[in-house]
Design a protein around this motif. Structure first.
Motif, PDB file in Angstrom:
ATOM      1  N   GLY A   1    -124.842  -2.307 -33.801  1.00  0.00           N
ATOM      2  CA  GLY A   1    -126.193  -1.947 -33.503  1.00  0.00           C
ATOM      3  C   GLY A   1    -127.846  -3.182 -33.151  1.00  0.00           C
ATOM      4  N   ILE A   2    -127.818  -3.593 -34.396  1.00  0.00           N
ATOM      5  CA  ILE A   2    -128.565  -4.824 -34.806  1.00  0.00           C
ATOM      6  C   ILE A   2    -128.515  -5.487 -33.329  1.00  0.00           C
ATOM      7  CG2 ILE A   2    -129.063  -7.409 -35.970  1.00  0.00           C
ATOM      8  CD1 ILE A   2    -128.046  -5.788 -38.815  1.00  0.00           C
ATOM      9  N   ILE A   3    -127.179  -6.114 -33.028  1.00  0.00           N
ATOM     10  CA  ILE A   3    -126.985  -7.342 -32.251  1.00  0.00           C
ATOM     11  C   ILE A   3    -127.908  -6.558 -30.716  1.00  0.00           C
ATOM     12  CG2 ILE A   3    -124.632  -7.420 -31.051  1.00  0.00           C
ATOM     13  CD1 ILE A   3    -124.787 -10.459 -31.609  1.00  0.00           C
ATOM     14  N   ALA A   4    -127.238  -4.895 -30.830  1.00  0.00           N
ATOM     15  CA  ALA A   4    -127.063  -4.536 -29.152  1.00  0.00           C
ATOM     16  C   ALA A   4    -128.820  -4.311 -29.536  1.00  0.00           C
ATOM     17  CB  ALA A   4    -126.866  -3.123 -29.133  1.00  0.00           C
ATOM     18  N   PHE A   5    -129.365  -4.295 -30.469  1.00  0.00           N
ATOM     19  CA  PHE A   5    -131.311  -3.980 -30.687  1.00  0.00           C
ATOM     20  C   PHE A   5    -131.671  -5.242 -30.526  1.00  0.00           C
ATOM     21  CE2 PHE A   5    -135.104  -2.259 -31.568  1.00  0.00           C
ATOM     22  CZ  PHE A   5    -135.919  -2.719 -31.963  1.00  0.00           C
ATOM     23  N   LEU A   6    -131.577  -6.171 -30.488  1.00  0.00           N
ATOM     24  CA  LEU A   6    -131.604  -7.756 -30.083  1.00  0.00           C
ATOM     25  C   LEU A   6    -131.706  -7.984 -28.656  1.00  0.00           C
ATOM     26  CD1 LEU A   6    -131.021  -9.806 -33.644  1.00  0.00           C
ATOM     27  CD2 LEU A   6    -132.986  -8.154 -32.810  1.00  0.00           C
ATOM     28  N   ALA A   7    -130.556  -7.569 -28.797  1.00  0.00           N
ATOM     29  CA  ALA A   7    -130.364  -7.877 -26.673  1.00  0.00           C
ATOM     30  C   ALA A   7    -131.104  -7.009 -26.057  1.00  0.00           C
ATOM     31  CB  ALA A   7    -129.143  -7.175 -26.602  1.00  0.00           C
ATOM     32  N   TRP A   8    -131.817  -5.584 -25.627  1.00  0.00           N
ATOM     33  CA  TRP A   8    -132.350  -5.081 -25.494  1.00  0.00           C
ATOM     34  C   TRP A   8    -133.870  -4.826 -25.748  1.00  0.00           C
ATOM     35  CZ3 TRP A   8    -135.941  -1.444 -28.122  1.00  0.00           C
ATOM     36  CH2 TRP A   8    -136.542  -0.584 -26.798  1.00  0.00           C
ATOM     37  N   ARG A   9    -134.066  -5.392 -26.649  1.00  0.00           N
ATOM     38  CA  ARG A   9    -135.606  -6.436 -27.502  1.00  0.00           C
ATOM     39  C   ARG A   9    -136.423  -6.841 -26.603  1.00  0.00           C
ATOM     40  NH1 ARG A   9    -139.854  -3.643 -28.483  1.00  0.00           N
ATOM     41  NH2 ARG A   9    -141.330  -4.884 -29.114  1.00  0.00           N
ATOM     42  N   ARG A  10    -134.308  -8.322 -26.503  1.00  0.00           N
ATOM     43  CA  ARG A  10    -135.650  -9.670 -25.608  1.00  0.00           C
ATOM     44  C   ARG A  10    -135.394  -9.328 -24.318  1.00  0.00           C
ATOM     45  NH1 ARG A  10    -136.404 -13.152 -23.656  1.00  0.00           N
ATOM     46  NH2 ARG A  10    -136.105 -15.238 -23.140  1.00  0.00           N
ATOM     47  N   ASN A  11    -134.817  -7.689 -23.116  1.00  0.00           N
ATOM     48  CA  ASN A  11    -134.755  -7.944 -22.414  1.00  0.00           C
ATOM     49  C   ASN A  11    -135.844  -7.109 -22.067  1.00  0.00           C
ATOM     50  OD1 ASN A  11    -132.290  -8.580 -21.276  1.00  0.00           O
ATOM     51  ND2 ASN A  11    -131.024  -6.808 -21.178  1.00  0.00           N
ATOM     52  N   LEU A  12    -136.379  -6.889 -22.983  1.00  0.00           N
ATOM     53  CA  LEU A  12    -137.644  -5.798 -22.784  1.00  0.00           C
ATOM     54  C   LEU A  12    -138.754  -6.745 -22.485  1.00  0.00           C
ATOM     55  CD1 LEU A  12    -139.282  -3.115 -22.459  1.00  0.00           C
ATOM     56  CD2 LEU A  12    -139.247  -3.093 -25.250  1.00  0.00           C
ATOM     57  N   VAL A  13    -139.109  -7.364 -23.760  1.00  0.00           N
ATOM     58  CA  VAL A  13    -140.024  -8.532 -23.653  1.00  0.00           C
ATOM     59  C   VAL A  13    -139.831  -9.580 -23.196  1.00  0.00           C
ATOM     60  CG1 VAL A  13    -140.420  -7.989 -25.884  1.00  0.00           C
ATOM     61  CG2 VAL A  13    -139.086  -9.852 -25.131  1.00  0.00           C
ATOM     62  N   LEU A  14    -139.010  -9.730 -21.843  1.00  0.00           N
ATOM     63  CA  LEU A  14    -138.153 -11.091 -21.198  1.00  0.00           C
ATOM     64  C   LEU A  14    -139.397 -11.036 -19.310  1.00  0.00           C
ATOM     65  CD1 LEU A  14    -136.237 -12.781 -20.673  1.00  0.00           C
ATOM     66  CD2 LEU A  14    -135.396 -11.939 -19.267  1.00  0.00           C
ATOM     67  N   SER A  15    -139.711 -12.482 -20.017  1.00  0.00           N
ATOM     68  CA  SER A  15    -141.367 -12.426 -19.222  1.00  0.00           C
ATOM     69  C   SER A  15    -140.368 -12.801 -17.764  1.00  0.00           C
ATOM     70  CB  SER A  15    -141.701 -14.103 -19.505  1.00  0.00           C
ATOM     71  OG  SER A  15    -142.527 -14.576 -18.809  1.00  0.00           O
ATOM     72  N   PRO A  16    -141.321 -12.795 -15.999  1.00  0.00           N
ATOM     73  CA  PRO A  16    -140.619 -13.098 -15.219  1.00  0.00           C
ATOM     74  C   PRO A  16    -140.678 -14.190 -14.975  1.00  0.00           C
ATOM     75  CG  PRO A  16    -142.365 -12.058 -15.580  1.00  0.00           C
ATOM     76  CD  PRO A  16    -141.825 -12.016 -16.061  1.00  0.00           C
ATOM     77  N   ALA A  17    -141.904 -15.229 -15.645  1.00  0.00           N
ATOM     78  CA  ALA A  17    -142.388 -16.959 -15.065  1.00  0.00           C
ATOM     79  C   ALA A  17    -141.482 -17.755 -15.884  1.00  0.00           C
ATOM     80  CB  ALA A  17    -143.221 -17.005 -15.988  1.00  0.00           C
ATOM     81  N   PRO A  18    -141.006 -18.555 -14.759  1.00  0.00           N
ATOM     82  CA  PRO A  18    -139.810 -19.888 -15.182  1.00  0.00           C
ATOM     83  C   PRO A  18    -140.313 -20.413 -16.510  1.00  0.00           C
ATOM     84  CG  PRO A  18    -141.754 -20.544 -13.443  1.00  0.00           C
ATOM     85  CD  PRO A  18    -141.789 -19.129 -13.496  1.00  0.00           C
ATOM     86  N   SER A  19    -138.880 -20.761 -17.574  1.00  0.00           N
ATOM     87  CA  SER A  19    -139.744 -21.766 -18.244  1.00  0.00           C
ATOM     88  C   SER A  19    -139.815 -23.053 -17.998  1.00  0.00           C
ATOM     89  CB  SER A  19    -138.044 -21.548 -19.062  1.00  0.00           C
ATOM     90  OG  SER A  19    -137.370 -19.947 -19.319  1.00  0.00           O
ATOM     91  N   PRO A  20    -141.091 -23.203 -18.555  1.00  0.00           N
ATOM     92  CA  PRO A  20    -140.728 -24.520 -19.163  1.00  0.00           C
ATOM     93  C   PRO A  20    -139.456 -25.030 -19.479  1.00  0.00           C
ATOM     94  CG  PRO A  20    -141.806 -23.511 -20.838  1.00  0.00           C
ATOM     95  CD  PRO A  20    -141.197 -22.463 -20.053  1.00  0.00           C
TER      96      PRO A  20
END
Length: 481
Positions: free
Chosen positions: A123-142
């Motif tokens: 549950g912890i790692i699934a939540f972290l992955a979901w949260r990461r996708n939620l805040v993922l920025s479409p801007a290219p990574s520097p």
């Protein structure tokens, strides 16, 4: 795999690793422990085991390196799991559940603990992955500047150091666990706890303290020797953990003990005398006229002429007591005690075999130690309380051959459970084992058996100790009310 996946995955690995250590004591499986157990199980096969010992010795270096490698693998796997979850959530969730369930439960033989590990850590790692996708920025990574890359490298090194600290904590916890099992034998005995057996009555045992002593080396040698105890102590010394056991020891008997000895390598004395090419056998003679022999080709390289034993309570070495062979005795790891005379006075190199004192009486000529296991606790016919946490625990030894596992049955041998086997401190030390047990009311027949590397199961055939050593499983009866 993106750099962000590495960072988030490593963070998840650290969280689960640290949290798992904290929750391990309350019944939640620690997958990192299971991963390490599986890796060390693979390393325990004879070819790898022997290679590790040749390269790294018998200390803790190999185990510490193995844990550091496990910590690295743990962090890498969490980065992979995190990346999979972020891209393909449900397949990733299934893979994550399988990972935590296998290493947190199945490997540790604790299904309920594995279920909790799967639910909590998955549950912890699934939540972290979901949260990461939620805040993922479409801007290219520097691009990552070199200074940040160096910081990431330092973080990785810091995590490795953290892994080593965690391993030390696990070792400390394990030590406390073993020490808390009431009735379980210690890993090392002192002389006062070591069994005593003699062909003589005590009154007739040699009493050599305070008397002149010389160990003669003669026969087919280039130079005959007469060595005093001081002469022997002046030669290079070695320490040897060796389990001494009597061929007369019955199933479940206490004529066995693991001891840290100190002495002169037999090879050093023989090299000093110089063995002639036609010498094929070594013949031992003792002050009580005890006689034994062994082919030179079968003498283990670890064989020593022992003159001291370490007292586990003081940590200091002390001379052999008269009961245990003062001033010297021979030690041949892997053989029963009948091949290792006390009160040693003469070593003769011979071209022919001389049957030993007991071999002349029909006992084994080779006296190779048979694989054995014993239940120390609970005691036979003990009465236990239903629903209380306890342990079935004891010792196992295979005469220097590697043990793969110890199995315990609570139904008279119909089914078996794998016990926790404490790593051996030496190839010739006995090993402690334990199985947590919470019995319901009823009568139980507890049985134990040892399994050597390669799957060779301890001989179940019931045989008397003589002439070749006892075989069969140790079993006891207990009542739970």
């Amino acid at each position: 795999m993106k750099g962000s996946d590495w960072g988030w995955g490593i963070a998840a690995g650290v969280v689960v690793g640290m949290g798992g250590l904290a929750l391990r004591g309350v019944g939640v499986g620690w997958p990192l422990e299971g991963l390490f157990a599986q890796i060390t199980h693979w390393m325990g096969v004879p070819i790898v085991f022997n290679l590790m010992h040749k390269l790294l010795g018998y200390g803790d270096v190999g185990k510490n390196l193995a844990f550091a490698a496990t910590a690295l693998a743990w962090l890498f796997l969490h980065s992979f799991l995190f990346a999979t979850l972020r891209r393909w959530f449900w397949p990733g969730a299934a893979l994550t559940a399988l990972f935590y369930g296998f290493f947190g439960g199945w490997v540790l033989q604790a299904p309920l603990a594995g279920l909790w590990a799967t639910l909590l850590y998955g549950g912890i790692i699934a939540f972290l992955a979901w949260r990461r996708n939620l805040v993922l920025s479409p801007a290219p990574s520097p691009s990552i500047p070199p200074s940040q890359s160096r910081r990431e490298s330092l973080k990785t090194l810091g995590l490795l150091a953290l892994g080593l600290v965690l391993w030390q904590q696990v070792q400390a916890q394990a030590s406390v666990l073993w020490q808390k099992i009431t009735g379980l034998s210690r890993e090392l005995f002192g002389q006062k706890d070591l069994y005593y057996v003699s062909k003589n009555i005590a009154l007739l045992d040699p009493k050599l303290k305070g008397k002149p002593y010389k160990l003669e080396v003669s026969g087919l040698v280039h130079t005959s020797l007469a060595l005093s105890l001081d002469d022997l102590k002046a030669l290079p010394s070695v320490e040897l953990v060796n389990t001494l056991t009597c061929i007369s020891n019955p199933i479940g008997g206490d004529l066995i003990g693991s001891v840290l000895w100190k002495g002169t390598p037999l090879k050093a004395v023989l090299n000093k005398a110089g063995i002639k090419s036609d010498a094929k056998f070594i013949v031992w003679e003792a002050a009580d006229r005890y006689l034994e022999s062994i082919p030179i080709a079968e003498v283990p390289r670890e064989a020593i002429i022992a003159y001291a034993v370490r007292d586990p309570e003081t940590g200091r070495f002390e001379d052999l007591t008269e009961q245990h062979g003062y001033p010297t005795r021979i030690l041949l790891p892997g053989r029963y005690g009948m091949k290792q005379p006390r009160w040693l006075t003469k070593i003769t190199l011979s071209s022919t075999e001389v049957p030993g004192y007991w071999a002349q009486r029909g006992w084994s000529r080779t006296a190779h130690i048979r694989t054995m296991s014993r239940i120390d606790t609970p005691q036979h016919r003990a009465r236990l309380k239903a629903g209380e946490d306890t342990f079935i625990a004891g010792i196992a030894y295979a005469g220097g051959r590697t043990l793969e596992r110890v199995e315990v049955s609570s139904d008279g041998g119909k089914s078996w459970q794998k016990a926790q086997l404490k790593p051996s401190i030496s190839p010739y030390a006995w090993q402690l084992w334990a199985l947590p047990w919470k019995p319901a009311a009823g009568s139980y027949t507890l049985v134990v058996r040892a399994v050597e590397a390669g799957g060779q199961i301890q001989d179940a055939t019931l045989r008397d100790p003589l002439p070749d050593g006892a075989t069969g499983y140790h079993r006891i009866q207990v009542r739970v009310d």
